[in-house]
Design an enzyme around this catalytic site. Structure first.
Site, PDB file in Angstrom:
ATOM      1  N   GLY A  81       0.805  -1.112   0.070  1.00 48.14           N
ATOM      2  CA  GLY A  81       0.211   0.022  -0.070  1.00 48.14           C
ATOM      3  C   GLY A  81       0.763   1.333   0.104  1.00 48.14           C
ATOM      4  O   GLY A  81       0.295   2.388   0.082  1.00 48.14           O
ATOM      5  N   CYS A  82       2.106   1.143  -0.129  1.00 49.09           N
ATOM      6  CA  CYS A  82       2.985   2.480   0.043  1.00 49.09           C
ATOM      7  C   CYS A  82       2.701   3.369  -1.210  1.00 49.09           C
ATOM      8  O   CYS A  82       2.358   4.583  -0.966  1.00 49.09           O
ATOM      9  CB  CYS A  82       4.449   1.966  -0.144  1.00 49.09           C
ATOM     10  N   THR A  83       2.399   2.761  -2.692  1.00 52.31           N
ATOM     11  CA  THR A  83       2.081   3.803  -3.544  1.00 52.31           C
ATOM     12  C   THR A  83       0.673   4.314  -3.424  1.00 52.31           C
ATOM     13  O   THR A  83       0.422   5.484  -3.600  1.00 52.31           O
ATOM     14  CB  THR A  83       2.071   3.079  -4.963  1.00 52.31           C
TER      15      THR A  83
END
Length: 193
Positions: A81-83
């Site tokens: 979920g970093c992007t």
């Protein structure tokens, strides 16, 4: 496993991170005088910034079509979920500034070169800080995870007022809602002039 679309995530199939207490000590702490390289090729000492600063930290952004760091990346609680988190901060950047954020930064332990590719690809209006040497991570005792021999920061967000951590968002899930949660907090808790 290839990561063809980093933004299309069914959060119901991703394990949520538990609150392990790893960030409980942060609220109220003063930031240490640590300078980090930013994707705009400046050195940033968060401790020297005046006003309100928002810093969102994440384990590691991926690259579309590239192989994930480990095969089961999506099954590590809090890894995926970093992007989406970064894009949400990008999309709400103007509103965060209007709500009182003098500065907004992303933060990871990835190299500035790696971050610069991502910042350019995602058209980020704010710099991303590299704590590749773990100087800030260790000084603040940020919560981390070890994956494939790398030390990665667990996902969190900090509201900092004149070098003092005022509020901590941890754990963060789903990641794409973190920027909205930060924005709501800023609106309800205006910075003191």
């Amino acid at each position: 496993m290839a990561q063809p679309n980093l933004l299309d995530v069914d959060w119901s199939k991703i394990p949520a991170p538990a609150d392990d207490g790893g960030a409980a000590h942060l609220a109220g702490m003063m930031l240490p005088p640590v300078s980090l390289r930013a994707t705009d090729d400046t050195m940033v000492a968060l401790s020297a910034l005046k006003g309100r600063t928002v810093v969102f930290a994440y384990p590691r952004t991926g690259e579309p079509g590239k192989i994930a760091l480990v095969d089961d990346w999506d099954m590590i609680p809090g890894a995926r979920g970093c992007t989406p988190q970064t894009c949400a901060f990008r999309d709400l950047y103007a509103e965060l500034k209007t709500a009182g954020a003098a500065h907004v930064f992303g933060l990871s332990t990835q190299s500035t070169d790696y971050q610069a590719e991502m910042a350019s690809r995602l058209h980020l209006p704010f710099p991303v800080l590299s704590d590749e040497k773990l100087a800030l991570t260790r000084a603040l005792k940020l919560p981390t995870m070890e994956v494939a021999g790398l030390t990665l920061i667990k996902r969190l967000a900090l509201i900092i007022d004149d070098a003092r951590i005022r509020h901590v968002f941890y754990p963060v899930f789903p990641p794409d809602q973190n920027a909205g949660d930060v924005l709501e907090w800023l609106k309800k808790n205006p910075a003191k002039s």
